[in-house]
Design a protein around this motif. Sequence first.
Motif, PDB file in Angstrom:
ATOM      1  N   ALA A  80       0.831  -1.202   0.000  1.00  0.00           N
ATOM      2  CA  ALA A  80       0.000   0.000   0.000  1.00  0.00           C
ATOM      3  C   ALA A  80       0.870   1.258   0.000  1.00  0.00           C
ATOM      4  O   ALA A  80       0.546   2.246  -0.669  1.00  0.00           O
ATOM      5  CB  ALA A  80      -0.937  -0.007   1.209  1.00  0.00           C
ATOM      6  N   GLN A  81       1.982   1.242   0.746  1.00  0.00           N
ATOM      7  CA  GLN A  81       2.937   2.358   0.697  1.00  0.00           C
ATOM      8  C   GLN A  81       3.445   2.575  -0.716  1.00  0.00           C
ATOM      9  O   GLN A  81       3.558   3.708  -1.188  1.00  0.00           O
ATOM     10  CB  GLN A  81       4.137   2.086   1.608  1.00  0.00           C
ATOM     11  CG  GLN A  81       3.936   2.344   3.073  1.00  0.00           C
ATOM     12  CD  GLN A  81       5.262   2.245   3.824  1.00  0.00           C
ATOM     13  OE1 GLN A  81       6.292   1.889   3.265  1.00  0.00           O
ATOM     14  NE2 GLN A  81       5.221   2.555   5.099  1.00  0.00           N
ATOM     15  N   VAL A  87      -7.097   1.186   3.000  1.00  0.00           N
ATOM     16  CA  VAL A  87      -6.631   0.032   2.222  1.00  0.00           C
ATOM     17  C   VAL A  87      -5.888  -0.949   3.134  1.00  0.00           C
ATOM     18  O   VAL A  87      -6.091  -2.168   3.059  1.00  0.00           O
ATOM     19  CB  VAL A  87      -5.735   0.487   1.063  1.00  0.00           C
ATOM     20  CG1 VAL A  87      -5.118  -0.714   0.350  1.00  0.00           C
ATOM     21  CG2 VAL A  87      -6.527   1.339   0.081  1.00  0.00           C
ATOM     22  N   VAL A  88      -5.037  -0.427   4.010  1.00  0.00           N
ATOM     23  CA  VAL A  88      -4.293  -1.288   4.932  1.00  0.00           C
ATOM     24  C   VAL A  88      -5.245  -2.005   5.873  1.00  0.00           C
ATOM     25  O   VAL A  88      -5.078  -3.204   6.159  1.00  0.00           O
ATOM     26  CB  VAL A  88      -3.253  -0.454   5.713  1.00  0.00           C
ATOM     27  CG1 VAL A  88      -2.618  -1.286   6.827  1.00  0.00           C
ATOM     28  CG2 VAL A  88      -2.177   0.075   4.772  1.00  0.00           C
ATOM     29  N   ARG A  89      -6.253  -1.305   6.353  1.00  0.00           N
ATOM     30  CA  ARG A  89      -7.227  -1.941   7.255  1.00  0.00           C
ATOM     31  C   ARG A  89      -7.899  -3.120   6.567  1.00  0.00           C
ATOM     32  O   ARG A  89      -8.028  -4.208   7.149  1.00  0.00           O
ATOM     33  CB  ARG A  89      -8.280  -0.922   7.687  1.00  0.00           C
ATOM     34  CG  ARG A  89      -9.294  -1.483   8.684  1.00  0.00           C
ATOM     35  CD  ARG A  89     -10.405  -0.487   8.988  1.00  0.00           C
ATOM     36  NE  ARG A  89     -11.277  -0.289   7.843  1.00  0.00           N
ATOM     37  CZ  ARG A  89     -12.269  -1.123   7.496  1.00  0.00           C
ATOM     38  NH1 ARG A  89     -12.506  -2.215   8.220  1.00  0.00           N
ATOM     39  NH2 ARG A  89     -13.024  -0.866   6.454  1.00  0.00           N
ATOM     40  N   LEU A  90      -8.320  -2.923   5.326  1.00  0.00           N
ATOM     41  CA  LEU A  90      -8.986  -3.995   4.600  1.00  0.00           C
ATOM     42  C   LEU A  90      -8.038  -5.165   4.335  1.00  0.00           C
ATOM     43  O   LEU A  90      -8.431  -6.335   4.452  1.00  0.00           O
ATOM     44  CB  LEU A  90      -9.529  -3.455   3.275  1.00  0.00           C
ATOM     45  CG  LEU A  90     -10.680  -2.446   3.382  1.00  0.00           C
ATOM     46  CD1 LEU A  90     -10.958  -1.833   2.022  1.00  0.00           C
ATOM     47  CD2 LEU A  90     -11.932  -3.111   3.938  1.00  0.00           C
ATOM     48  N   ALA A  91      -6.797  -4.860   4.000  1.00  0.00           N
ATOM     49  CA  ALA A  91      -5.823  -5.922   3.747  1.00  0.00           C
ATOM     50  C   ALA A  91      -5.573  -6.747   5.005  1.00  0.00           C
ATOM     51  O   ALA A  91      -5.495  -7.985   4.952  1.00  0.00           O
ATOM     52  CB  ALA A  91      -4.517  -5.320   3.233  1.00  0.00           C
ATOM     53  N   VAL A  94      -8.398  -7.483  -1.845  1.00  0.00           N
ATOM     54  CA  VAL A  94      -7.519  -6.342  -1.551  1.00  0.00           C
ATOM     55  C   VAL A  94      -6.056  -6.761  -1.665  1.00  0.00           C
ATOM     56  O   VAL A  94      -5.255  -6.100  -2.328  1.00  0.00           O
ATOM     57  CB  VAL A  94      -7.818  -5.776  -0.150  1.00  0.00           C
ATOM     58  CG1 VAL A  94      -6.894  -4.611   0.156  1.00  0.00           C
ATOM     59  CG2 VAL A  94      -9.274  -5.338  -0.055  1.00  0.00           C
ATOM     60  N   ASN A  95      -5.705  -7.872  -1.036  1.00  0.00           N
ATOM     61  CA  ASN A  95      -4.319  -8.319  -1.087  1.00  0.00           C
ATOM     62  C   ASN A  95      -3.916  -8.761  -2.493  1.00  0.00           C
ATOM     63  O   ASN A  95      -2.772  -8.553  -2.903  1.00  0.00           O
ATOM     64  CB  ASN A  95      -4.093  -9.445  -0.079  1.00  0.00           C
ATOM     65  CG  ASN A  95      -3.947  -8.920   1.337  1.00  0.00           C
ATOM     66  OD1 ASN A  95      -2.924  -8.363   1.705  1.00  0.00           O
ATOM     67  ND2 ASN A  95      -5.003  -9.072   2.124  1.00  0.00           N
TER      68      ASN A  95
END
Length: 320
Positions: A196-197, A209-213, A284-285
């Motif tokens: 995501a970064q 996005v990180v939360r979902l991943a 997401v991943n």
Amino acid sequence: MRFVVYGAGAIGGVIGAHLFRGGHDVTLIARGAHHDAIREHGLRLDTPDESVTLPIPVAARPAEVEFGDGDIVILAMKTQDTAPALAELSAVAPPGIVVVSAQNGVENERLALRLFPEVYGVCVVLPATFLEPGVVEASMAPVGGLLDVGRYPRGDDDTARALAAAFRESRFEAEARPDIMRYKYGKLLNNLSNAAQVIIGLGEQSREVVRLAREEGVECLRAAGIEAEHVEPVLAQTRPVQGRERGGGSSFQSLQRGTGTIETDYLNGEIVLLGRRYGVPTPVNELLRSVANRMAREGLPPGLMTAEEFLGRLDGRARR
């Protein structure tokens, strides 16, 4: 014991430098311009408190190292480079040599155990940077980071305790843990943010996005019956190095250096693999994995799209 740090980039370089400063016998294995700079000038370690140049012996490949039975090999390359690196190592190292994975992800120990019976894992929490040949940065001081260690796949023994003691003598916090992979799976959940970064950029914009991943990651581990210990990030404990704030993590640095590869197949891709095995959707991943890989292949810089653009490419299953 002698430590042979195989892959002396950001993590390997900092670990090797601190072990050397702690009085341990250390040999580095580095590639290309980084190897040449260390050989000619030594390895420079920059921290928030100081800058030191260390005359650590360096080799370009395992064949240049005269291995002994008491050596400890610390693997610190990216996972996509581990299999060929281990093949080179197994051609010249004693079969009973101790191999220690100080790497992200959970695949490296498994790869090593195919070739070597004495394998140990390290849960690495160590903010480090490598962007210039011959120079590595450690963003924590005086403690260099956290290096918990344990036998793979599990167990407690004298070697694990000796490794933890050597790390503690060398400015790290370290414990010998019989269930080290539980901690490495916890670190894997943290590392799902790396892609995501790369895609969205640094800062708060990638938070959703990180939360979902991570939600997908937790569900996959639960479905697989894998325990994961929460590993506390240490970003709040980092300080500027020579006036420079630390940038992105290891994947971000790979794109900055234009390496052409990224380790997302073994971070987000590990969750995708588990999802496919256990019937858990991981859109997401999967999107993080595929986009980050394309960016690396095409030499694109970090920050390809906004979080809104990324989320717009997902189907409704990603929104929870």
